[in-house]
Design an enzyme around this catalytic site. Structure first.
Site, PDB file in Angstrom:
ATOM      1  N   SER A 207       0.829  -1.201   0.000  1.00 37.59           N
ATOM      2  CA  SER A 207       0.000   0.000   0.000  1.00 37.59           C
ATOM      3  C   SER A 207       0.870   1.261   0.000  1.00 37.59           C
ATOM      4  O   SER A 207       1.941   1.271   0.606  1.00 37.59           O
ATOM      5  CB  SER A 207      -0.887  -0.038   1.247  1.00 37.59           C
ATOM      6  OG  SER A 207      -1.598   1.172   1.371  1.00 37.59           O
ATOM      7  N   CYS A 333      -7.935   0.378  12.896  1.00 36.01           N
ATOM      8  CA  CYS A 333      -9.265  -0.192  12.646  1.00 36.01           C
ATOM      9  C   CYS A 333      -9.945  -0.558  13.960  1.00 36.01           C
ATOM     10  O   CYS A 333     -11.133  -0.366  14.120  1.00 36.01           O
ATOM     11  CB  CYS A 333      -9.166  -1.439  11.793  1.00 36.01           C
ATOM     12  SG  CYS A 333      -7.993  -1.264  10.455  1.00 36.01           S
TER      13      CYS A 333
HETATM   14  C1  LIG Z   1      -2.907  -0.763   6.456  1.00 39.04           C
HETATM   15  C2  LIG Z   1      -2.901  -2.219   6.225  1.00 39.04           C
HETATM   16  C3  LIG Z   1      -3.737  -2.815   5.263  1.00 39.04           C
HETATM   17  C4  LIG Z   1      -4.730  -2.027   4.479  1.00 39.04           C
HETATM   18  O1  LIG Z   1      -4.144  -1.225   3.479  1.00 39.04           O
HETATM   19  P1  LIG Z   1      -5.010  -0.019   2.862  1.00 39.04           P
HETATM   20  O2  LIG Z   1      -4.138   0.525   1.782  1.00 39.04           O
HETATM   21  O3  LIG Z   1      -5.240   0.946   3.977  1.00 39.04           O
HETATM   22  O4  LIG Z   1      -6.262  -0.615   2.336  1.00 39.04           O
HETATM   23  C5  LIG Z   1      -3.646  -4.177   5.070  1.00 39.04           C
HETATM   24  N1  LIG Z   1      -2.792  -4.918   5.794  1.00 39.04           N
HETATM   25  C6  LIG Z   1      -1.974  -4.394   6.714  1.00 39.04           C
HETATM   26  C7  LIG Z   1      -1.039  -5.276   7.461  1.00 39.04           C
HETATM   27  C8  LIG Z   1      -2.012  -3.028   6.981  1.00 39.04           C
HETATM   28  O5  LIG Z   1      -1.213  -2.510   7.920  1.00 39.04           O
END
Ligand SMILES: *Cc1c(COP(=O)(O)O)cnc(C)c1O
Length: 391
Positions: A207, A333
């Protein structure tokens, strides 16, 4: 010394003066790098073309996305056409787990919700394996679960406790059993060296916004010879080799590419950041009745997660916020959902200990002065909160 531009996290106070925040929540998101923003802006302004258009405006957008694809691919030793841009880590995980044709998904109980909630939705068979007290997955359990019908999804680095999984060993087991290995590398991409070929990774999610890039952009890497097994979630114009239709988020893609390139340089400072984090852990552990959660050694260099006896994690986070420090209970979250941490639960923590936990995730922009101030404020807050609780 020149200070990193990414440190420009500011908030507006009541009197409209800009107050600087000590940002220690980099596992939730990171400030966008000035150079990333600069690279993106033309694609939100004069270079607004659609990469599918034949004219030069379109082709210059196309060229920019292909440059970013190379920048991203080179970070993990993949081929550019093995990178599928998505709207972020969540979509990349969804694409891997829902889109890949397999009979069974095997995963563990400390994954991000963007894996655990996805496997709840699938009609594939699902098996969840356990982790030990430090959050390391049980390799014996894994060995006996794997078969050629399985898709295994194990995160590289945990977002709450920073535990690093032995992904080479996991990949080796998958090879032995002819299973496919996906890893959610959102917390490790741009921080730890990743080589999908050497490490035997078949699919990988990452991401932009966790590496000082923009939000709403990420990618799924999929090994070339497995691509025909992946079905798209989004159908339409056939962009991203037909695996992710929709006009490309050109500015986001360019920003992700730039952020990836810049993180190559930042990774050279990992040792320095680890020292700063270790110094912080040492200071916090000097407070009575505090313990470090996760693995002391097999841990990403920017994470610290503590259980502080007789202190509500949420109260601590709010008190530190008043002092200009941003940190978190568990994950971002779990803060929204007011659900308690499934990760600490999987580690065998009592509900009381789960609610007394806090996470500090450092960034390359943090300084020793900030860490000293934070350690002092944590100690003061803990004393106050314990006194209020009559402890
Ligand atoms: C932040 C995160 C995600 C989600 O990524 P987004 O780009 O915010 O949808 C998935 N997995 C982990 C381990 C994360 O830290």
């Amino acid at each position: 010394m020149k200070r990193n531009s990414a440190n420009a996290a500011v908030c507006k106070g009541n009197n409209e003066t800009m107050k600087k925040i000590i940002y220690l929540d980099n596992a939730a998101t990171t400030p966008i790098d000035k150079e990333v923003l600069k690279a993106m802006l033309p694609f939100l302004k004069e270079k607004f073309g659609n990469p599918s258009s034949a004219h030069s405006l379109g082709q210059s957008a196309k060229d920019a996305t292909e440059k970013a694809r190379k920048q991203v691919a080179s970070m993990i030793n993949a081929e550019p056409d093995e990178i599928i841009f998505t709207s972020g880590g969540t979509e990349a995980n969804n694409l891997a787990l829902k889109g890949f044709q397999a009979e069974k998904i095997i995963t563990d109980n400390i994954e991000h919700h963007a894996v655990l909630e996805v496997v709840k939705q699938t009609n594939k068979q699902v098996e969840i394996i356990s982790v030990n007290k430090e959050g390391i997955i049980n390799l014996n359990e894994l060995r006996s679960s794997l078969s050629s019908e399985s898709l295994l999804s194990i995160m590289h680095v945990n977002n709450e406790i920073g535990t690093i999984q032995p992904i080479e060993e996991i990949a080796r087991l998958c090879k032995e059993k002819n299973a496919v290995f996906h890893t959610d590398a959102v917390q490790s991409f741009g921080k730890l060296a990743i080589d999908v070929k050497k490490q035997g990774i078949d699919m990988l999610s990452a991401s932009g916004h966790k590496i000082n890039g923009p939000k709403g952009i990420g990618f799924l890497y999929i090994k070339k010879n497995l691509k025909s097994m992946l079905m798209p979630l989004l159908h339409g114009g056939g962009q991203e080799q037909g695996l992710r239709s929709g006009t490309e988020n050109v500015a986001g893609i360019v920003g992700l590419g730039k952020a990836a390139e810049l993180s190559k340089k930042k990774m050279k400072n990992a040792g320095k950041l680890r020292k700063l984090r270790d110094y912080f852990i040492k200071k916090i552990l000097e407070i009575p009745n505090v313990k470090l959660n996760g693995s002391p050694e097999k841990r990403i260099f920017n994470n610290a997660n503590f259980t502080i006896k007789d202190v509500e994690g949420e109260a601590l986070v709010l008190m530190l916020d008043q002092a200009g420090i941003a940190c978190s209970t568990g994950s971002a979250c779990s803060a929204i959902g007011h659900k308690s941490s499934h990760v600490l639960k999987a580690l065998g923590f009592s509900d009381e200990d789960i609610h007394s936990s806090a996470r500090f995730s450092l960034g390359f922009q943090n300084t020793k002065k900030e860490i000293d101030y934070t350690a002092k404020k944590v100690e003061e807050s803990v004393i106050k909160l314990r006194r209020l609780a009559g402890k």
